[in-house]
Design a protein around this motif. Structure first.
Motif, PDB file in Angstrom:
ATOM      1  N   LYS A  87       8.203 -21.977 -44.881  1.00 27.76           N
ATOM      2  CA  LYS A  87       6.902 -21.396 -44.421  1.00 27.76           C
ATOM      3  C   LYS A  87       6.515 -20.442 -43.308  1.00 27.76           C
ATOM      4  CE  LYS A  87       5.195 -23.215 -48.490  1.00 27.76           C
ATOM      5  NZ  LYS A  87       5.071 -22.187 -49.377  1.00 27.76           N
ATOM      6  N   ALA A  88       7.556 -20.225 -42.403  1.00 24.42           N
ATOM      7  CA  ALA A  88       7.337 -19.484 -41.188  1.00 24.42           C
ATOM      8  C   ALA A  88       6.961 -18.188 -41.507  1.00 24.42           C
ATOM      9  CB  ALA A  88       8.837 -19.345 -40.525  1.00 24.42           C
ATOM     10  N   ARG A  89       7.459 -17.548 -42.543  1.00 28.24           N
ATOM     11  CA  ARG A  89       7.125 -16.214 -42.848  1.00 28.24           C
ATOM     12  C   ARG A  89       5.569 -16.224 -43.485  1.00 28.24           C
ATOM     13  NH1 ARG A  89       8.036 -12.234 -47.061  1.00 28.24           N
ATOM     14  NH2 ARG A  89       9.419 -13.665 -48.290  1.00 28.24           N
ATOM     15  N   THR A  90       5.446 -17.089 -44.447  1.00 28.26           N
ATOM     16  CA  THR A  90       3.889 -17.223 -44.824  1.00 28.26           C
ATOM     17  C   THR A  90       2.931 -17.522 -43.574  1.00 28.26           C
ATOM     18  OG1 THR A  90       5.111 -18.410 -46.655  1.00 28.26           O
ATOM     19  CG2 THR A  90       2.477 -18.601 -46.742  1.00 28.26           C
ATOM     20  N   MET A  91       3.288 -18.455 -42.764  1.00 34.37           N
ATOM     21  CA  MET A  91       2.599 -18.573 -41.713  1.00 34.37           C
ATOM     22  C   MET A  91       2.213 -17.349 -40.724  1.00 34.37           C
ATOM     23  SD  MET A  91       2.208 -19.149 -38.294  1.00 34.37           S
ATOM     24  CE  MET A  91       3.699 -20.039 -37.453  1.00 34.37           C
ATOM     25  N   LEU A  92       3.383 -16.704 -40.453  1.00 33.70           N
ATOM     26  CA  LEU A  92       3.379 -15.339 -39.529  1.00 33.70           C
ATOM     27  C   LEU A  92       2.484 -14.299 -40.254  1.00 33.70           C
ATOM     28  CD1 LEU A  92       6.874 -15.549 -38.187  1.00 33.70           C
ATOM     29  CD2 LEU A  92       4.578 -15.713 -36.685  1.00 33.70           C
ATOM     30  N   ALA A  93       2.462 -14.309 -41.450  1.00 31.51           N
ATOM     31  CA  ALA A  93       1.767 -13.180 -42.401  1.00 31.51           C
ATOM     32  C   ALA A  93       0.270 -13.262 -42.203  1.00 31.51           C
ATOM     33  CB  ALA A  93       2.073 -13.330 -43.628  1.00 31.51           C
TER      34      ALA A  93
END
Ligand SMILES: [Zn+2]
Lengths: 208, 91
Positions: A126-132
């Motif tokens: 979920k790293a990219r989802t969070m950074l988005a």
């Protein structure tokens, strides 16, 4: 006169509490602070950009990045930080000012940033989802593949962001360097953003 | 509004700071008081295409020269301002 005793401590020493945080279950995000690194800013002098790139190539085997990317070498990562400038990131005691001053003598101006920045590594499915939620940059692998870097802002805070090599389990890794005095604020912002996915919080002495 | 930084690519407005009209040139030292007054204080209030200085402070920290229509916000050109990235061109 007062006696000062200087010792090195992380700008995230107070904010970072290792362990599990947020939603239960499998953690979707890992937030890891890397604590032991050397970081030197290299800025080419007027008319010396090409020679600076070549000097980096002679020392590291690869030219310094001239576009927003991060290049791994055997003992350092060269990260673009603006036109005609880049950062040399290495393990603590790796590429010190004294060493690099000889490499770029007469070509570039150097500035030691080792204790001026915090280094945070964000990974997990979920790293990219969070950074988005906090970054306006498209971090999809097609737009931001391994080795891409960006000088950008997250939560009104300047950061140097780049995608490192994938984790051993194949998960993407996003690294970011932030000014030490802004690290705690950014850390809380990211922690809040990641909480709904479950977070594993850690710090490490090892530069991945 | 978004600005395509020639060094970083397309970025949101929040990463940039506006300086203003890019046209005024510093007059020579002997140009006289009127010319200096004009350079420091007097600005055209342009409704239409204008050349502006913007600073990518939330990104690569380069100064940019942006050609923007003040009525539509349409940006027709972005280039590095004098000095930005100059080590490359030797300017
Ligand atoms: Zn830029």
């Amino acid at each position: 006169m007062a006696d000062f005793s200087w010792y090195i401590r992380s700008p995230l020493e107070r904010a970072l509490v290792a362990g599990r945080y947020g939603a239960p279950g499998e953690a979707g995000v890992s937030l890891t602070e890397i604590r032991n690194f050397d970081l030197v800013q290299v800025m080419a002098r007027r008319g010396k950009a090409a020679e600076t790139v070549n000097a980096a190539k002679a020392r590291f085997g690869v030219g310094a990045p001239e576009t927003p990317e991060a290049v791994d070498t055997t003992d350092a990562t060269l990260i673009w930080s603006g036109p005609d400038q880049f950062l040399v990131l290495s393990r603590g005691g790796g590429q010190r000012m004294e060493t690099l001053a000889r490499v770029f003598a007469g070509l570039a101006s150097l500035s030691d940033q080792s204790h001026a920045r915090a280094l945070i590594s964000v990974s997990g499915d979920k790293a990219r989802t969070m950074l988005a939620k906090v970054s306006s940059i498209d971090l999809h692998p097609e737009m931001f593949p391994v080795g891409t870097a960006a000088a950008t802002s997250i939560d009104h805070t300047s950061v140097t962001l780049w995608r490192g090599k994938n984790r051993q389990d194949g998960q993407a890794v996003f690294n970011l360097l932030v000014f030490a005095t802004f690290a705690e604020s950014l850390w809380h912002t990211m922690l809040d953003s990641a909480a709904e996915y479950g977070v594993t919080i850690a710090h490490s002495e090892e530069l991945a | 509004m978004r600005i395509v930084c020639p060094f970083c690519g397309e970025r949101e407005l929040g990463e940039f700071t506006y300086l203003g009209d890019a046209k005024p040139q510093r007059p020579p030292a002997d140009a006289g008081e009127d010319a200096v007054y004009d350079y420091v204080y007097l600005r055209d209030n342009i409704a239409g295409v204008m050349s502006e200085h913007w600073y990518h402070g939330g990104g690569c920290r380069a100064w940019l020269k942006v050609t923007r229509n003040t009525l539509t916000h349409e940006i027709s050109a972005v280039e590095p301002a004098a000095g930005a990235g100059s080590a490359k061109v030797g300017a």
